[in-house]
Write a protein that holds these residues in place. Structure first.
Motif: not given
Length: 373
Positions: A318-332, A349-357
């Motif tokens: 739940p802490t990483f919702l800003d990252m997991t959704g875009p990553w799953l869509t990108l994977s698709l 978006v995934v890279s920026l979210a990862r950096a923020r976390h």
């Protein structure tokens, strides 16, 4: 009757996924003292908050709050009413907003499946994505994902797991057939498009099982999905949250003290995982209190075309919702081979979210790729 403190613990993450502000959650939770009827009860207080949002014309908020009011499942008139109001406010919102979602009811031999769709019939070389969540998730919750997929030009179908929300199909070892039934119902509108399953939490198990039997499933993206030990290890099952055990028992039509034995044969075997030919993208939470880490390791050992995003978080990250959704869509999109301009944007978006976390000091994130990638 549900344990209110446990409900509070798990509802926070579900409410956050629905974009309910934390302050609003805390305000409602402070008024809840029991899971019975009337003022101070779980369903009454969440429903009151939902009704207030509805009066103010904030229909999406109202839908989300009614959804939490029926959490984790319908067990009586109050939660049944909350589910109905959640569905009605969502239908009203999507009608008034012109969101473009179309309702679809499918009658299968086992029961009725209700869906929302977008982008049907499919035009051009774009995939169709079947979106569904876990054991407490409704189609209204995940229909929002369809709108994001539509911006990418993708077609989609949002539905529910068997025994959840409006879905009257029984939850059991053959639940995977429901996905095949959905594809059958829309096949004339797919125009040969490849079909992918974005199946989160427990529905991921259903999607993987279906991919073994139905070659029309071209790939599975999922997160926090039980695979094997969850179904077979009585010691692990005894430590599960009561809300999880009770919800599974309700869906399967058995007692909470029987659900472990009831599910024992549902585990995917090493041979089945080795036989999976489609690509699989999986978000794993290292501190998952519901899905054992050994299930992720089993996937890594036996699924060739596998990509795993490992996150140091609890169930559903739940802490990483800003990252997991875009990553799953990108994977698709990677699975499909789509070279849309949005693909580069999703990578950013995934890279920026990862950096923020990382800067925020949240848990570590790593990526594992199987030998067949």
């Amino acid at each position: 009757m549900n344990n209110v403190e446990e409900l509070k613990q798990f509802a926070i993450s579900h409410a956050r996924a629905q974009r309910v502000p934390l302050e609003r959650c805390e305000s409602v939770l402070a008024r809840i003292a029991h899971d019975g009827d009337g003022p101070g009860s779980w369903t009454a207080e969440w429903s009151a908050a939902a009704a207030e949002s509805e009066r103010q014309g904030r229909l999406q908020d109202a839908c989300s709050l009614y959804y939490v009011a029926r959490f984790p499942f319908v067990d009586g008139p109050a939660r049944a009413e909350a589910l109905t109001r959640s569905q009605e406010t969502f239908a009203r919102w999507q009608s008034e907003s012109g969101a473009g979602l179309q309702p679809l009811d499918i009658e299968l031999p086992e029961g009725r499946v209700q869906c929302y769709t977008t982008g049907l019939p499919v035009r051009g070389d774009r995939p169709c994505v079947i979106v569904l969540g876990g054991i407490v998730s409704t189609k209204e919750q995940y229909a929002q994902i369809l709108l994001r997929l539509a911006k990418l030009g993708l077609s989609g179908i949002a539905t529910e797991m068997p025994g959840t929300g409006s879905n009257t199909v029984p939850y059991g070892p053959d639940s995977w057939r429901m996905l095949s039934g959905i594809i059958d119902a829309v096949e004339d509108r797919l125009n040969g498009a490849r079909v992918y399953a974005m199946a989160l939490s427990f529905s991921g198990h259903t999607a993987l099982r279906c991919a073994l039997e139905d070659r029309r499933i071209s790939g599975v993206v999922t997160m926090s999905t039980p695979v094997s030990r969850f179904y077979t290890d009585p010691d692990w099952q005894r430590a599960l949250p009561a809300v999880t055990v009770d919800t599974l028992a309700h869906m399967a039509g058995t007692g909470s003290d029987e659900i472990g034995r009831h599910m024992r044969d549902w585990a995917l075997t090493e041979q089945q995982l080795q036989a999976l030919e489609v690509p699989v993208a999986y978000v794993s939470s290292r501190r998952d209190e519901i899905v054992p880490a050994t299930d992720t390791e089993l996937l890594k050992r036996h699924v060739r075309r596998l990509t795993v995003l490992d996150i140091d978080d609890v169930h559903a990250a739940p802490t990483f919702l800003d990252m997991t959704g875009p990553w799953l869509t990108l994977s698709l999109l990677r699975m499909h081979g789509s070279h849309l301009p949005q693909r580069a944007a999703l990578r950013s978006v995934v890279s920026l979210a990862r950096a923020r976390h990382r800067l925020a000091g949240h848990g570590a994130v790593s990526v594992h790729r199987g030998t067949g990638i």
